[in-house]
Design an enzyme around this catalytic site. Structure first.
Site: not given
Lengths: 61, 733
Positions: B33, B436
């Site tokens: 890469c 939440d």
């Protein structure tokens, strides 16, 4: 004890050489990318080989 | 992307005046890469420098003339990597500090080695046949090395101690600085008086150990922050800004400023707070209020950054852009909650507050004690300084940071990015976890819920029709589509989409638009979308999907004796089924941000230590109000900035890993502090009695430091809780 006259400067000089080598390597950014260095050593970009087209990489699944 | 993209806000000038940009690159996972990316980018016109940092997955590109970041992004995309530019000013600052700490450490290490060389000679000479002249020579040489080295390498401690003293506080750096300065000062005096003992080695060795701990601590935090920064940058929030000529240009949201006009297409996320100038739509504000039902907006209405636009096109005038994007009352609540929490004092500082006065008093008392016994002033002062040196909190100052480094590294591998340095200390005593619902217990992406008698043929057609709509509900439906989108689809703003099929007219949209009835057997927490083909109708529910391991995590938390609650901004009837499924008895719905804070304050007043886990903008003040807070990486940027740690991936397991890791770390920190105090209990009487020579000081100091460091390493190996399952790589894949 005259041996100290040259042994002490030698010891100090060796230490200072080590310190300056460390400071130089730090300044030239050698601690910026420790993982990359392990891979870069394998790449043959310094050989005058035939220009290779950038390999197409398979996208990750 | 065929559209023009303006990334110019991310361009910077490097030292040589070249245009330069930094990009976060996704998908870098192999040696090849590096050269692929660098060679690919270097072949672009004008690029003179391209360097990929493999550790942080950052690419730096420099141009000789004008920079063109959009070309780089496009080239990387064609190579198969996702990339987005980002501005790393904060990180640049931190990198500079890391280099400075490392430089200090190098200097201290050099000095420690050389002074130790001389000191060992003196110690062995003292018991054999060293001449006083040689000893003085060695001491002066030690002073020559130690004094400048300590003046340079001690700066991180001296500066921090000065800051603390100026604000009339005590931290660990005050006794450290005092110990180092006194040790050096006394050693110089002793050398001048031709005495046997000097403590130069102790002073610089102390600095070296402490700098090593501090550098590691800083690096661990910097590394997690770099990953968090990459995740945020790769989200790549963009907005269509209308130029003076009325042509929309795609710009990063950071470039938006008040007064700009932006165009929000159907299905797009709003990039900045603004006021609707023209257009009508329904916006989904789940990320902001937790409410899952869309809100209708028209000209003059206020729209907040992060909300998802429904089916209409909106033109907004930006009221707050870039970093300043935040709803006013959220900001106000946030400020209040933050000032309330500022009272927390870190464990190490709490110990320092007790430790420093006790130590200094002991030193003073031992000097007086020896004077009363008839010792000379010189000997009494010597003993007092020896007490200060031996109690110089080397082990104490390492006790907490080393545990933190090891534990943070372990949590990092479990998919948790620690933001706040004292997060582990605050998380360890938590006995209540408040979740939440939307986006935290549930996944950000929705799933379909069908009535019992649903016709699969109708569903398949509805899904294909949904491909032509950008409404969020339709997008969820379109994910199950097989086959291409229909040609000639007409979009009716605010209602739905229509097309003609061989079987007749096909409609997809609201229930009214398709003249459909709400079926009785769909769960109450669904958002509904209807499909009509001729006279056949199908109502499809879109429900949120609970994270796959949510139940297991909730059960594991309960098994550890931790109370679990839900505080949600969503409708109570939407919260109830989720709570029932997860076995959570305590839940409240329909809470506004202020209500959430009130609920948390009530819990805290009842003596509970509360950890809040939330993702929405409406949770940001609650996160700041809780004792400690976590946020998923998919949450709003402002919320993540408030959270003490961010977890990545589709699973909730990092929350459990965080708690277990924090408890282990908390235990080890206390153990380490106990070890350090034990050391002092043994060493101080020796020092008061006058038995501490430099050799004893050096052995005691390094011995205790190594002991606490070894103990801290256990934070990385102790196998509490499930094995870390989500790695950073898995999330990227």
């Amino acid at each position: 004890m005259t041996v100290l006259l040259y042994l002490v400067p030698i010891a100090l000089a060796l230490g200072l050489i080590g310190l300056f080598a460390f400071l130089w390597s730090l300044k030239s950014g050698q601690y910026e990318d420790l993982d990359g260095a392990a891979f870069r050593v394998l790449s043959d970009d310094d050989l005058p080989s035939a220009p290779r087209a950038p390999a197409k990489r398979e996208p990750q699944p | 992307m065929a559209e023009a993209v303006d990334y110019s806000i991310f361009l910077a000038r490097d030292a040589e005046g070249r245009a330069e940009v930094s990009l976060a690159v996704d998908g870098v996972d192999c040696a090849a890469c590096i050269s692929d990316i660098e060679n690919g980018v270097k072949s672009l016109p004008g690029v003179v420098h391209a360097r990929l940092n493999y550790s942080t997955h950052r690419l730096t590109v420099a141009w000789s003339g004008e920079g063109a970041p959009a070309d780089v992004v496009q080239r990387l995309e064609s190579l198969g990597y996702r990339a987005h530019p980002f501005s790393g000013r904060v990180e640049e600052e931190e990198a500079r500090r890391a280099r400075w700490l490392l430089r200090c450490m190098g200097v201290a290490g050099f000095a420690a080695m050389n002074v130790m060389l001389l000191s060992v000679s003196v110690w062995s000479g003292n018991v054999t046949d060293i001449t006083p002249e040689t000893r003085d020579f060695f001491h002066w040489l030690s002073a020559l090395i130690a004094l400048p080295a300590a003046a340079y390498a001690g700066q991180p401690f001296f500066q921090s101690a000065l800051r603390a003293v100026r604000t009339r506080k005590l931290n660990m750096d005050v006794p450290i600085s005092l110990g180092v300065i006194l040790a050096l000062g006394m050693s110089v005096v002793e050398t001048a008086l031709h005495k046997e003992h000097a403590y130069f080695d102790s002073a610089v060795m102390l600095l070296f150990f402490l700098l090593a701990g501090r550098y590691l601590d800083h690096e661990a935090r910097r590394r997690t922050r770099a990953v968090a920064g990459n995740i945020a940058a790769l989200r790549g929030e963009m907005a269509h800004r209308l130029g003076p000529d009325g042509v929309p240009v795609l710009v990063p949201v950071q470039a938006l400023g008040a007064g700009d006009m932006i165009l929000v297409a159907a299905g797009e996320r709003v990039g900045a707070d603004g006021e609707v100038v023209s257009g009508a739509s329904a916006v989904d504000e789940a990320l902001i209020t937790g409410e899952t039902l869309p809100r209708l907006v028209g000209p003059g209405a206020r729209v907040y950054a992060g909300s998802l636009n429904g089916s209409g096109v909106l033109t907004l005038r930006v009221t707050a852009g870039g970093e300043g994007t935040l709803i006013d009352d959220v900001q106000r609540l946030l400020d209040g909650a933050l000032s309330a929490r500022g009272a927390y004092v870190r464990l190490a500082d709490r110990v320092a507050r007790l430790y420093a006065p006790v130590v200094h008093l002991t030193a003073l008392c031992s000097a007086i004690f020896w004077l009363v016994l008839g010792a000379s002033v010189h000997d009494a002062v010597m003993i007092a300084v020896a007490v200060l040196i031996i109690t110089c909190p080397c082990a104490l100052a390492l006790a907490v940071p080393v545990v933190q480094v090891v534990a943070t590294g372990r949590l990092f591998r479990a998919g948790l990015l620690v933001n706040a340095g004292d997060m582990l200390e605050r998380l360890a005593p938590v006995d209540t976890v408040v979740f939440d619902k939307t986006g935290t217990l549930t996944l950000p992406d929705a799933v379909l819920r069908l009535p019992r008698d649903a016709d699969p043929r109708l569903l398949a057609l509805a899904a294909r029709l949904a491909l032509s709509s950008r409404h969020p509900l339709a997008t969820a439906l379109a994910r199950s589509a097989q086959g291409a989108a229909f040609a000639e689809v007409e979009e009716r703003t605010g209602a739905g989409v229509v097309t003609r099929l061989p079987e007749g007219e096909a409609r997809l949209g609201s229930l009214d638009f398709c003249e459909a009835q709400m079926p009785a057997d769909l769960p109450a927490d669904c958002s509904l979308i209807a499909f009509r083909l001729g006279d056949a109708r199908l109502v499809i529910g879109i429900a949120q999907q609970v994270r796959s391991d949510a139940r297991a995590v909730v059960d594991a938390l309960k098994a550890r004796g931790i109370a679990v609650r839900i505080l949600s901004g969503d409708r109570p009837e939407a919260v109830a089924p989720v709570a029932a499924r997860l076995g959570i008895a305590d839940y409240e719905g329909g809470l506004r941000p202020a209500d959430k804070i009130a609920a948390l304050e009530k819990l805290k007043a009842a003596g509970h230590r509360v950890c809040m886990v939330g993702d929405g903008l409406n949770d940001a003040p609650a996160l700041a109000a809780a004792d400690v807070s976590l946020s998923p990486a998919s949450g709003a940027a402002v919320t993540q900035a408030q959270a003490d740690a961010v977890f990545i991936g589709q699973r909730l397991a990092p929350v459990l890993a965080a708690l277990d890791g924090a408890r282990t770390a908390g235990r080890l920190m206390r153990q380490n502090l106990a070890l350090a105090i034990c050391y002092n209990l043994i060493a101080v009487p020796l020092a008061v009695a006058g038995y501490v020579t430099p050799l004893v000081a050096a052995l005691a100091m390094s011995g205790s430091s190594i002991l606490v460091t070894l103990n801290a390493l256990r934070a990385g190996t102790s196998a509490a809780g499930p094995a870390p399952a989500t790695t950073v790589e898995e999330v990227r894949a």
